[in-house]
Enzyme design. Sequence first.
Site, PDB file in Angstrom:
ATOM      1  N   GLU A 155       0.814  -1.225   0.000  1.00 42.70           N
ATOM      2  CA  GLU A 155       0.000   0.000   0.000  1.00 42.70           C
ATOM      3  C   GLU A 155       0.841   1.265   0.000  1.00 42.70           C
ATOM      4  O   GLU A 155       0.671   2.150   0.850  1.00 42.70           O
ATOM      5  CB  GLU A 155      -0.972  -0.043   1.184  1.00 42.70           C
ATOM      6  N   GLU A 261      -5.704 -10.707  -0.968  1.00 44.83           N
ATOM      7  CA  GLU A 261      -6.451 -10.465   0.286  1.00 44.83           C
ATOM      8  C   GLU A 261      -7.957 -10.445   0.037  1.00 44.83           C
ATOM      9  O   GLU A 261      -8.678  -9.572   0.522  1.00 44.83           O
ATOM     10  CB  GLU A 261      -5.985  -9.141   0.914  1.00 44.83           C
TER      11      GLU A 261
HETATM   12  O1  G3I Z   1      -2.372  -8.496  19.063  1.00 45.78           O
HETATM   13  C1  G3I Z   1      -2.751  -7.274  19.637  1.00 45.78           C
HETATM   14  C2  G3I Z   1      -3.310  -7.560  21.032  1.00 45.78           C
HETATM   15  O2  G3I Z   1      -2.232  -8.002  21.834  1.00 45.78           O
HETATM   16  C3  G3I Z   1      -3.880  -6.281  21.579  1.00 45.78           C
HETATM   17  O3  G3I Z   1      -4.480  -6.559  22.837  1.00 45.78           O
HETATM   18  C4  G3I Z   1      -4.986  -5.779  20.599  1.00 45.78           C
HETATM   19  C5  G3I Z   1      -5.607  -4.514  21.074  1.00 45.78           C
HETATM   20  O4  G3I Z   1      -4.880  -3.420  20.655  1.00 45.78           O
HETATM   21  O5  G3I Z   1      -4.369  -5.506  19.306  1.00 45.78           O
HETATM   22  C6  G3I Z   1      -3.878  -6.700  18.755  1.00 45.78           C
HETATM   23  O6  G3I Z   1      -3.304  -6.372  17.552  1.00 45.78           O
HETATM   24  C7  G3I Z   1      -4.270  -6.093  16.515  1.00 45.78           C
HETATM   25  C8  G3I Z   1      -3.987  -7.061  15.361  1.00 45.78           C
HETATM   26  O7  G3I Z   1      -4.791  -6.727  14.214  1.00 45.78           O
HETATM   27  C9  G3I Z   1      -4.276  -8.499  15.762  1.00 45.78           C
HETATM   28  O8  G3I Z   1      -5.621  -8.683  15.999  1.00 45.78           O
HETATM   29  C10 G3I Z   1      -3.965  -4.678  16.038  1.00 45.78           C
HETATM   30  O9  G3I Z   1      -4.345  -3.765  17.081  1.00 45.78           O
HETATM   31  C11 G3I Z   1      -4.809  -4.388  14.781  1.00 45.78           C
HETATM   32  O10 G3I Z   1      -4.420  -3.127  14.247  1.00 45.78           O
HETATM   33  C12 G3I Z   1      -4.471  -5.443  13.715  1.00 45.78           C
HETATM   34  O11 G3I Z   1      -5.314  -5.183  12.629  1.00 45.78           O
HETATM   35  C13 G3I Z   1      -4.799  -5.770  11.416  1.00 45.78           C
HETATM   36  C14 G3I Z   1      -4.639  -4.630  10.391  1.00 45.78           C
HETATM   37  O12 G3I Z   1      -4.247  -5.200   9.115  1.00 45.78           O
HETATM   38  C15 G3I Z   1      -3.560  -3.652  10.814  1.00 45.78           C
HETATM   39  O13 G3I Z   1      -2.328  -4.341  10.880  1.00 45.78           O
HETATM   40  C16 G3I Z   1      -5.851  -6.758  10.907  1.00 45.78           C
HETATM   41  O14 G3I Z   1      -5.921  -7.862  11.815  1.00 45.78           O
HETATM   42  C17 G3I Z   1      -5.413  -7.276   9.519  1.00 45.78           C
HETATM   43  O15 G3I Z   1      -6.418  -8.115   8.972  1.00 45.78           O
HETATM   44  C18 G3I Z   1      -5.220  -6.064   8.589  1.00 45.78           C
HETATM   45  O16 G3I Z   1      -4.789  -6.569   7.335  1.00 45.78           O
HETATM   46  C19 G3I Z   1      -4.533  -5.589   6.321  1.00 45.78           C
HETATM   47  C20 G3I Z   1      -3.337  -6.085   5.504  1.00 45.78           C
HETATM   48  O17 G3I Z   1      -2.237  -6.270   6.330  1.00 45.78           O
HETATM   49  C21 G3I Z   1      -3.039  -5.113   4.396  1.00 45.78           C
HETATM   50  N1  G3I Z   1      -4.217  -4.816   3.593  1.00 45.78           N
HETATM   51  C22 G3I Z   1      -5.426  -4.429   4.300  1.00 45.78           C
HETATM   52  C23 G3I Z   1      -5.746  -5.466   5.389  1.00 45.78           C
HETATM   53  C24 G3I Z   1      -7.016  -5.103   6.123  1.00 45.78           C
HETATM   54  O18 G3I Z   1      -6.858  -3.895   6.807  1.00 45.78           O
END
Ligand code: G3I
Length: 343
Positions: A155, A261
Amino acid sequence: MFKKFFCFIILLVFSNCNKIIDNTEDKSLRKYAKNSNILIGTAIESIQLEDIKFAETLKREFNYITPENSMKWGFIHSKRYEFDFDRADKIVDFALKNNMKVRGHTLIWHIENPEWLLKLENDTSVNFENILAYHIKTVVKHYKGKVYAWDVINEALEYNRYKETFWYKNIGEDYIEKALKWTHKEDPNAKLFINDNMIEEINPKSDFLYELVNNLLSKNVPLDGIGFQFHLKLNNSLDMESVEKNIKRFLELGLEINFTEVDIETEGELTEEKLEKQATIYKKLMILVKKYDKVTAFTTWGLSDKYSWIVREYDNKNPGLIFDEEFNPKLAYYKIKEILQLP
Ligand code: G3I
């Protein structure tokens, strides 16, 4: 006499058990994808592997895994001079044990970056190239020979220009070229991808990417393909003709395309009609994968509706994956299989 006959029946039943089990397994997406030389993948979190039904469905139906989060900076490099490979290693070990390929996601992104890094923003004494090179070399070296393909850049674009990300601002637009070269140098066999969303159709963003990629290739910068994310919403129609034209122009550059994705989110109550429409879009996407040899992978962003970022982030119970919350195949699963089975 009766004893011999009874033993014969037992033997007959047991010897057929395997065939029954084999038959079930033989009808998997994985089976037909293999026959079509297509990578059928999904994005997972390591914790999900502890869910038996999840792990069984994963290794039966898929041959390609993307770590959904555990290879991102915020998880793998949360302290400046320390790396935490545990979660990602669990996923890679599971994949290799089950003869599945791994897609590394992602070496550079403007989201999920650790505090220690963001705090360095605009600190002119810092050599950001060294920091980025150190991260890439360390992570790629750790997974050398285990990761089949890398989303090196995720991205990086905004509409028709570079996104002014942390790396763009602190290194300049050639951070993309440098990152591709560092990754290739560390693992020359890994396939390198630029991954993005909203680039699936012909539009100003995919036009900009096309020019960028053309320029990189003209300078022999190592690049193997483009990742089209396909995060779709059921009521946002996709112009499949434009998608196909777009795919063809990138393939003509000698690149591969991966659908990286895929999910098709549905709003409101889930009806038969919506499931039909969702399945039809999945089918049309798989038709494109089947039609072009160089469209080599189809990955859903999550295995089942039970574990989807859309449920976690938007509390929408209909993230539009191909297995329901109980890991039962949805109509979309059968439509994908229908196409994969074709000769
Ligand atoms: O693991 C921590 C946990 O320890 C903590 O308690 C909790 C609360 O803050 O957060 C958890 O981490 C979260 C993680 O997902 C795991 O669930 C992050 O906050 C959250 O930001 C993260 O979101 C991910 C997001 O990307 C940002 O990285 C989504 O799961 C994931 O599906 C999403 O995937 C992205 C691709 O990488 C790129 N393209 C878009 C796609 C969707 O947004």
